[in-house]
Design a protein around this motif. Structure first.
Motif, PDB file in Angstrom:
ATOM      1  N   SER A 178      -0.045  -4.360   5.004  1.00 40.90           N
ATOM      2  CA  SER A 178       0.719  -5.152   5.910  1.00 40.90           C
ATOM      3  C   SER A 178      -0.496  -3.880   6.545  1.00 40.90           C
ATOM      4  O   SER A 178      -1.433  -4.831   7.748  1.00 40.90           O
ATOM      5  N   LEU A 179      -1.579  -3.139   6.924  1.00 37.79           N
ATOM      6  CA  LEU A 179      -1.797  -2.254   8.082  1.00 37.79           C
ATOM      7  C   LEU A 179      -3.513  -2.762   7.215  1.00 37.79           C
ATOM      8  O   LEU A 179      -4.457  -2.571   8.037  1.00 37.79           O
ATOM      9  N   ILE A 180      -3.213  -2.105   5.576  1.00 30.13           N
ATOM     10  CA  ILE A 180      -5.404  -2.578   5.456  1.00 30.13           C
ATOM     11  C   ILE A 180      -5.340  -4.410   5.419  1.00 30.13           C
ATOM     12  O   ILE A 180      -6.645  -4.412   5.742  1.00 30.13           O
ATOM     13  N   GLU A 181      -4.346  -4.713   5.795  1.00 29.33           N
ATOM     14  CA  GLU A 181      -4.112  -6.167   5.692  1.00 29.33           C
ATOM     15  C   GLU A 181      -4.984  -6.669   7.281  1.00 29.33           C
ATOM     16  O   GLU A 181      -6.242  -7.079   7.475  1.00 29.33           O
ATOM     17  N   LEU A 182      -4.273  -5.601   7.854  1.00 21.94           N
ATOM     18  CA  LEU A 182      -4.958  -6.349   9.265  1.00 21.94           C
ATOM     19  C   LEU A 182      -6.083  -5.564  10.303  1.00 21.94           C
ATOM     20  O   LEU A 182      -6.872  -6.094  10.322  1.00 21.94           O
ATOM     21  N   ARG A 183      -6.149  -4.469   9.132  1.00 23.53           N
ATOM     22  CA  ARG A 183      -7.793  -3.634   9.461  1.00 23.53           C
ATOM     23  C   ARG A 183      -8.334  -4.471   9.257  1.00 23.53           C
ATOM     24  O   ARG A 183      -9.731  -4.819   9.959  1.00 23.53           O
ATOM     25  N   ASP A 184      -8.418  -5.118   7.417  1.00 26.39           N
ATOM     26  CA  ASP A 184      -8.991  -5.991   7.329  1.00 26.39           C
ATOM     27  C   ASP A 184     -10.029  -7.940   8.187  1.00 26.39           C
ATOM     28  O   ASP A 184     -10.936  -8.073   7.981  1.00 26.39           O
ATOM     29  N   ILE A 185      -8.956  -8.010   8.002  1.00 24.80           N
ATOM     30  CA  ILE A 185      -8.854  -9.278   9.294  1.00 24.80           C
ATOM     31  C   ILE A 185      -9.564  -9.051  10.240  1.00 24.80           C
ATOM     32  O   ILE A 185     -10.141  -9.637  10.867  1.00 24.80           O
ATOM     33  N   LEU A 186      -9.554  -7.532  10.992  1.00 24.87           N
ATOM     34  CA  LEU A 186     -10.010  -7.097  12.332  1.00 24.87           C
ATOM     35  C   LEU A 186     -11.975  -6.916  11.738  1.00 24.87           C
ATOM     36  O   LEU A 186     -11.997  -7.744  13.049  1.00 24.87           O
ATOM     37  N   ALA A 187     -11.707  -6.104  10.801  1.00 21.62           N
ATOM     38  CA  ALA A 187     -13.007  -6.144  10.770  1.00 21.62           C
ATOM     39  C   ALA A 187     -14.204  -7.159   9.974  1.00 21.62           C
ATOM     40  O   ALA A 187     -15.077  -7.447  10.465  1.00 21.62           O
ATOM     41  N   ASP A 188     -13.459  -7.683   9.733  1.00 22.12           N
ATOM     42  CA  ASP A 188     -13.995  -9.181   8.756  1.00 22.12           C
ATOM     43  C   ASP A 188     -14.181  -9.832  10.366  1.00 22.12           C
ATOM     44  O   ASP A 188     -15.672 -11.322  10.266  1.00 22.12           O
ATOM     45  N   ILE A 192     -14.224  -3.129  14.972  1.00 22.12           N
ATOM     46  CA  ILE A 192     -15.055  -2.294  14.826  1.00 22.12           C
ATOM     47  C   ILE A 192     -13.110  -1.140  14.691  1.00 22.12           C
ATOM     48  O   ILE A 192     -13.371  -0.329  15.098  1.00 22.12           O
ATOM     49  N   PRO A 193     -12.917  -1.808  13.361  1.00 18.50           N
ATOM     50  CA  PRO A 193     -11.053  -0.395  13.243  1.00 18.50           C
ATOM     51  C   PRO A 193     -11.290   0.919  13.179  1.00 18.50           C
ATOM     52  O   PRO A 193     -11.421   1.062  11.781  1.00 18.50           O
ATOM     53  N   PHE A 194     -11.599   0.994  14.184  1.00 17.72           N
ATOM     54  CA  PHE A 194     -11.677   2.840  13.713  1.00 17.72           C
ATOM     55  C   PHE A 194     -10.586   4.254  13.864  1.00 17.72           C
ATOM     56  O   PHE A 194     -10.671   5.487  13.562  1.00 17.72           O
ATOM     57  N   ALA A 195      -9.467   3.937  14.208  1.00 18.21           N
ATOM     58  CA  ALA A 195      -7.974   4.175  13.686  1.00 18.21           C
ATOM     59  C   ALA A 195      -6.753   2.931  13.706  1.00 18.21           C
ATOM     60  O   ALA A 195      -6.691   1.927  13.788  1.00 18.21           O
ATOM     61  N   ALA A 196      -5.431   3.449  13.101  1.00 17.84           N
ATOM     62  CA  ALA A 196      -4.647   2.725  12.781  1.00 17.84           C
ATOM     63  C   ALA A 196      -3.155   3.778  13.021  1.00 17.84           C
ATOM     64  O   ALA A 196      -3.607   4.781  13.049  1.00 17.84           O
ATOM     65  N   ALA A 197      -2.610   2.502  12.354  1.00 23.34           N
ATOM     66  CA  ALA A 197      -1.176   3.218  12.935  1.00 23.34           C
ATOM     67  C   ALA A 197      -0.295   2.354  12.678  1.00 23.34           C
ATOM     68  O   ALA A 197      -0.296   1.141  12.394  1.00 23.34           O
ATOM     69  N   ALA A 198       1.445   2.926  11.426  1.00 20.49           N
ATOM     70  CA  ALA A 198       2.474   2.486  10.935  1.00 20.49           C
ATOM     71  C   ALA A 198       3.262   2.649  12.207  1.00 20.49           C
ATOM     72  O   ALA A 198       3.696   3.859  11.734  1.00 20.49           O
ATOM     73  N   PHE A 199       4.496   1.683  12.982  1.00 19.43           N
ATOM     74  CA  PHE A 199       5.515   2.875  13.678  1.00 19.43           C
ATOM     75  C   PHE A 199       6.503   2.398  12.788  1.00 19.43           C
ATOM     76  O   PHE A 199       6.595   0.832  12.061  1.00 19.43           O
ATOM     77  N   VAL A 200       7.807   2.787  12.616  1.00 15.97           N
ATOM     78  CA  VAL A 200       9.022   1.680  12.852  1.00 15.97           C
ATOM     79  C   VAL A 200       9.193   1.087  13.549  1.00 15.97           C
ATOM     80  O   VAL A 200       9.662   1.614  14.975  1.00 15.97           O
ATOM     81  N   GLY A 201      10.854  -0.590  13.385  1.00 16.77           N
ATOM     82  CA  GLY A 201      10.971  -1.244  14.415  1.00 16.77           C
ATOM     83  C   GLY A 201      12.366  -1.834  13.904  1.00 16.77           C
ATOM     84  O   GLY A 201      12.158  -1.805  12.398  1.00 16.77           O
TER      85      GLY A 201
END
Length: 273
Positions: free
Chosen positions: A102-112, A116-125
Motif C-alpha cells: 500500500s505505501l509503495i503504491e500510494l507513493r507511486d500514485i503521488l509521484a505519477d 514529490i514524495p520525499f518521506a513516507a510512513a505506515a502507522f497501525v490503526g
C-alpha cells in the motif's frame, strides 16, 4: 523548497487515518509556521473535486490499507489529483497485519501525479473488522512517533527540490503487486467481497449510517437496504450510536477471528526519511 502551505489530505472511514495524518500535518505546519489546510475525501461528494495544490505546498496524504493495497475503489479518483510540484508525504494505516504494497503504491500514485514524495510512513490503526485487533491505535505511543516524524519532515522540507527522487519504501514492483486474499486453515480462499452488514431491531432509523457511508451505498430512505457496494470499511458498524449494524456471514466472521488470533502482537510503525 519554501513551504507556503501544509495540507492534511485523507480518506478515513473510521477516523484512524484522519487522526494520524492530521496529527502529523498540524505539527509540520507549526514547525514551519505555515497555514494548515485540510481535505477529507472520504465521502462521495468530496470526490467530485480535488484540492488546488501548488509547488510551494507540503501535503501529508493518507489512505488505509485494504487487502495490502491502496483501496481499489479510490484509484480512479486518486488519478485525478494533480500535485503541480507539491512536496508530499504518503502515509498509510494498516490493521495490525501488514501494509504490504500500500505505501509503495500510494507513493507511486503521488509521484505519477506530479507530487514529490520525499518521506513516507505506515502507522497501525484499529482494524475495520474488529474492536480488539490493534484496539485504540494509533495510540499515545504511535502519536509520539508521529510527532517525531513530523519534526523530521519539517526539517527536511527545505532540502526538497523538483529533482528530489521518490522516497525508497518496501514493496513489490507495479507488475508484481497483488491483493491479499484470506484463506482458511486448509488453504482455501475465503471470499467476502459481496458480504454486507445487517441491521438489527434496535435501529431507530436515524440515518447516520447512510450519511457516513464512504460509497454512498446505504439507502437513506431505508437504511436496511444497500444501493451500492460494501467495502467492509466499518464506518456504519463502528459509528452507529445504537450498535445496530452487524455481520453474521460465516466466512466474514471466520476471517475476522483468524486475524484477531493470528495478529495479536503489537505491529510496529514504519517511518521513511
Amino acid at each position: 523548497m519554501q513551504v507556503n502551505r501544509v495540507w492534511a489530505v485523507y480518506w478515513s472511514a473510521t477516523g484512524r487515518t484522519k487522526r494520524v495524518v492530521t496529527w502529523i500535518a498540524e505539527r509540520v505546519a507549526q514547525a514551519l509556521e505555515a497555514p494548515l489546510l485540510k481535505y477529507d475525501f472520504t465521502l462521495p461528494a468530496a470526490r467530485q473535486g480535488t484540492p488546488d495544490f501548488a509547488a510551494q505546498d507540503l501535503v501529508i496524504f493518507g489512505t488505509p490499507t485494504y487487502a495490502g493495497r491502496v483501496p481499489n475503489v479510490l484509484l480512479k479518483y486518486l488519478a485525478t489529483v494533480e500535485g503541480h510540484g507539491a512536496a508530499a508525504v504518503p502515509v498509510v494505516t494498516f490493521g495490525n497485519r501488514a501494509f504490504d504494497d500500500s505505501l509503495i503504491e500510494l507513493r507511486d500514485i503521488l509521484a505519477d501525479n506530479g507530487f514529490i514524495p520525499f518521506a513516507a510512513a505506515a502507522f497501525v490503526g484499529e482494524h475495520s473488522f474488529s474492536t480488539t485487533l490493534a484496539a485504540g491505535r494509533p495510540d499515545e505511543d504511535d502519536l509520539a512517533l508521529a510527532a517525531q516524524f513530523a519534526a523530521q519532515v519539517a526539517a527536511r522540507a527545505a532540502e526538497v527540490h523538483a529533482d528530489t527522487p521518490p522516497i525508497a519504501v518496501p514493496g513489490r514492483t507495479r507488475k508484481e503487486r497483488i491483493y491479499y486474499q484470506p484463506r482458511d486453515r486448509a488453504g482455501n480462499l475465503v471470499d467476502i467481497r459481496k458480504v454486507k452488514p445487517k441491521t438489527n431491531d434496535v435501529c431507530d432509523d436515524c440515518g447516520l449510517c447512510a450519511k457516513i457511508c464512504p460509497m454512498g451505498s446505504i439507502n437513506p430512505q431505508n437504511v436496511r437496504e444497500f444501493i451500492g457496494i460494501c467495502i467492509k470499511c466499518g464506518a456504519c458498524v463502528k459509528k452507529c450510536p445504537k450498535s445496530a449494524k452487524y455481520y453474521d456471514d460465516y466466512d466474514y466472521l471466520y476471517h475476522k477471528t483468524e486475524l484477531e488470533e493470528g495478529y495479536r502482537r503489537r505491529a510496529a510503525v514504519s517511518l521513511f526519511l
